[in-house]
Enzyme design. Structure first.
Site, PDB file in Angstrom:
ATOM      1  N   LYS A 156       0.865  -1.296  -0.061  1.00 38.65           N
ATOM      2  CA  LYS A 156      -0.016   0.057  -0.064  1.00 38.65           C
ATOM      3  C   LYS A 156       0.968   1.305   0.089  1.00 38.65           C
ATOM      4  CE  LYS A 156      -3.975   1.840   2.687  1.00 38.65           C
ATOM      5  NZ  LYS A 156      -4.899   1.951   4.016  1.00 38.65           N
ATOM      6  N   SER A 179      -9.721  -0.274   7.239  1.00 39.26           N
ATOM      7  CA  SER A 179      -9.079  -0.214   6.016  1.00 39.26           C
ATOM      8  C   SER A 179      -8.401  -1.629   5.454  1.00 39.26           C
ATOM      9  CB  SER A 179      -8.148   1.005   5.836  1.00 39.26           C
ATOM     10  OG  SER A 179      -9.021   1.985   5.742  1.00 39.26           O
ATOM     11  N   SER A 228      -9.812   2.176   3.169  1.00 38.89           N
ATOM     12  CA  SER A 228      -8.879   3.083   2.244  1.00 38.89           C
ATOM     13  C   SER A 228      -7.999   2.135   1.382  1.00 38.89           C
ATOM     14  CB  SER A 228      -8.062   4.057   3.002  1.00 38.89           C
ATOM     15  OG  SER A 228      -7.057   3.195   3.938  1.00 38.89           O
TER      16      SER A 228
HETATM   17  N1  GLN Z   1     -12.793   4.010   6.459  1.00 43.90           N
HETATM   18  C1  GLN Z   1     -12.157   4.800   7.723  1.00 43.90           C
HETATM   19  C2  GLN Z   1     -11.709   6.168   7.693  1.00 43.90           C
HETATM   20  O1  GLN Z   1     -12.142   6.719   6.682  1.00 43.90           O
HETATM   21  C3  GLN Z   1     -11.020   3.925   8.311  1.00 43.90           C
HETATM   22  C4  GLN Z   1      -9.671   4.447   7.284  1.00 43.90           C
HETATM   23  C5  GLN Z   1      -8.554   3.575   7.678  1.00 43.90           C
HETATM   24  O2  GLN Z   1      -8.534   2.538   8.239  1.00 43.90           O
HETATM   25  N2  GLN Z   1      -7.363   3.951   7.191  1.00 43.90           N
HETATM   26  O3  GLN Z   1     -11.072   6.745   8.469  1.00 43.90           O
END
Ligand code: GLN
Length: 500
Positions: free
Chosen positions: A80, A179, A155
């Site tokens: 990532k 994420s 994400s």
């Molecule tokens: N979807 C969550 C957010 O927008 C988690 C994001 C993540 O785990 N990086 O913060």
């Protein structure tokens, strides 16, 4: 033999060891697959073909010379883009870091390189890991291989889509609120958020430092265990790193695959199913519970009364930490620098112009929210209250784990939604993580295991364990995976549509 790209990492590693396949062949097959399908998926921001093949050649030579190698040596991996890679552009999905070439490797990348896994490239993500759909990337969205009109989660949608589309057998994700696990659920892949502090954060571009955790994204539970053991363990360069050794995760996965869960106490979290969850997702969840029961598990319902407040607490704590972590992107240290079009050129005006152009709307929204929550007059009312809720959620977990060995829930309330469906509705987007966020607030580990299809789209089964008991995720996850595959006659991911 199935196509090399269809093999699990463990199966590929066995073929590399037996000499049936070389790492150069395996790496080239994955690079070819990326060339064939990534125009449709957009999982990769950078493909590092030359470096990957150089690593593969080195591993093949060392294997030929009789050297003892890491079990995953020669198996390609995707990383990532929030994880820094020496000499390879790292943007965290943001325009503000466009062109930034890190001078060092994250600890997990260093471990991947020492073990000899060719790095295929960097995967797409929501900007600075803020989002649940990968639509907040500054470099275009990623498509879900199950249905190209749908989101791959976020994400870490790039890592999940790359693994689901057979572009990589292994990938690294990061999970601040879900994420790794939510993209896993909606792409039919396995994703693990390890115990906070058990995988080094050194070299992760921080979003919310008290919540961020890197972990594996794979197609099988055993592959996640193999990768987790490779990247995990103490790192003196991360001040929150746990000194203890990891429990034996690969052994736990192998034990789970024998499908004996006699005596295991499983708690269904009352607050994490029911209203707001898609009917088909709940149906798959109940079927999975039946399978656990058939393998000897005792299923009870356990209440975690403060979980309904987790999302609200998260959306104060996370932006507060992010607003501080992102202050360093000032147009002087990294990546983009924009000078104001008129007026004096000062540190302040360069910073304002750079951040105005370099950050996307979601990042700006969270910086404003976080700065507000931390401001002198509101600190106690918002940030302070959210931290108290965080403590209550940690106590809910402690009380629950006094009664059961693992907690379970659907990973995400729905299957993959359509691109653009929630882009203009931040609150609807945030709701995707209702079931995953409590574990980040408590620092406890969680896994998402694919547990079936709803109208042709994957759903995920989440297993949560106490801190430092990540081995339980692998035991229960591998048991469920084995029981489901016995029922289906093949892994779920085999049903992903042909993309070429
Ligand atoms: N979807 C969550 C957010 O927008 C988690 C994001 C993540 O785990 N990086 O913060």
């Amino acid at each position: 033999m199935p196509s090399i790209t269809r093999l699990s990492a463990d199966a590929l590693a066995q073929k590399l060891r037996s000499g049936e396949v070389t790492s150069v062949e395996a790496t080239q097959c994955h690079l070819d697959r990326i060339a064939d399908v990534d125009g449709k998926i957009n999982a990769f921001l950078q493909v590092s073909a030359d470096d990957a093949l150089a690593t593969a050649r080195d591993i093949d030579a060392r294997r030929a010379a009789g050297e003892t190698l890491h079990p995953l040596a020669g198996v390609p991996i995707a990383v990532k883009d929030v994880v820094v890679t020496k000499d390879l552009e790292t943007t965290a999905g943001s325009k503000i870091l466009e062109g930034w070439i890190p001078p060092y490797d994250a600890t997990i990348v260093e471990r991947i390189k020492v073990a000899g896994l060719p790095i295929l490239g960097k995967t797409n993500m929501d900007e600075f890991a803020m989002g649940s759909s990968t639509e907040h990337s500054a470099y275009g969205n990623t498509h879900n291989p199950w249905d190209l009109d749908r989101i791959p989660g976020g994400s870490g949608g790039g890592s999940a889509a790359a693994v689901a589309a057979f572009e990589a057998p292994l990938a690294i994700g990061t999970d601040t609120g879900g994420s790794i696990r939510q993209p896993g659920a909606v792409t039919g892949t396995v994703g693990v958020k390890p115990t906070y502090g058990s995988v080094s954060r050194y070299g992760l571009i921080a979003m919310a430092s008290s919540l961020d955790q890197a972990g594996p994204v794979t197609r099988t539970v055993l592959d996640s265990a193999l990768l987790h053991e490779l990247i995990g363990g103490h790192d003196p360069r991360d001040s929150t790193s746990i000194p203890d050794a990891l429990p034996s995760l690969v052994d736990a996965a192998r034990q789970g695959a024998t499908m004996d869960l006699t005596g295991l106490r499983v708690g269904v979290v009352t607050e994490l199913h029911g209203d707001g969850y898609q009917a088909g997702v709940l149906a798959r969840f109940d079927e999975s519970l039946d399978l656990l029961r058939a393998m000897g598990a005792q299923i009870t319902e356990v209440s975690c009364p403060h979980f309904p407040y987790a999302l609200d607490a998260y959306y104060l704590i996370m932006p507060a930490e992010a607003s501080s972590n992102l202050a360093k992107f000032d147009g002087m240290r990294y990546g983009l620098r924009v000078e104001p079009t008129s007026g004096p050129v000062t540190a302040e005006t360069v910073m304002a112009a750079t951040r105005g152009i370099g950050f996307g709307d979601e990042v700006k929204r969270r910086i404003i929210l976080g700065t507000y929550a931390l401001s002198a007059g509101y600190y106690d009312a918002y940030y302070g209250s959210a931290q108290k809720v965080r403590t209550l959620i940690q106590r809910d977990f402690a009380d629950a784990f006094a009664q059961v060995d693992v907690l379970v829930s659907p990973t995400a309330p729905t299957t993959a939604f359509k691109l653009n469906e929630k882009l203009d509705d931040p609150l609807a987007m945030y709701l995707n993580d209702v079931a995953t966020i409590p574990a980040n607030l408590a620092g406890t580990p969680g896994i998402s295991v694919p547990n079936g299809l709803v109208d042709g789209l994957p759903s995920g089964f989440q297993i949560l364990a106490p801190a430092k008991a990540d081995d339980r995720l692998y035991r229960v996850g591998a048991a469920l995976e084995a029981a489901l595959e016995k029922q289906w006659g093949h892994p779920l991911i085999a049903d992903v549509p042909e993309l070429v």
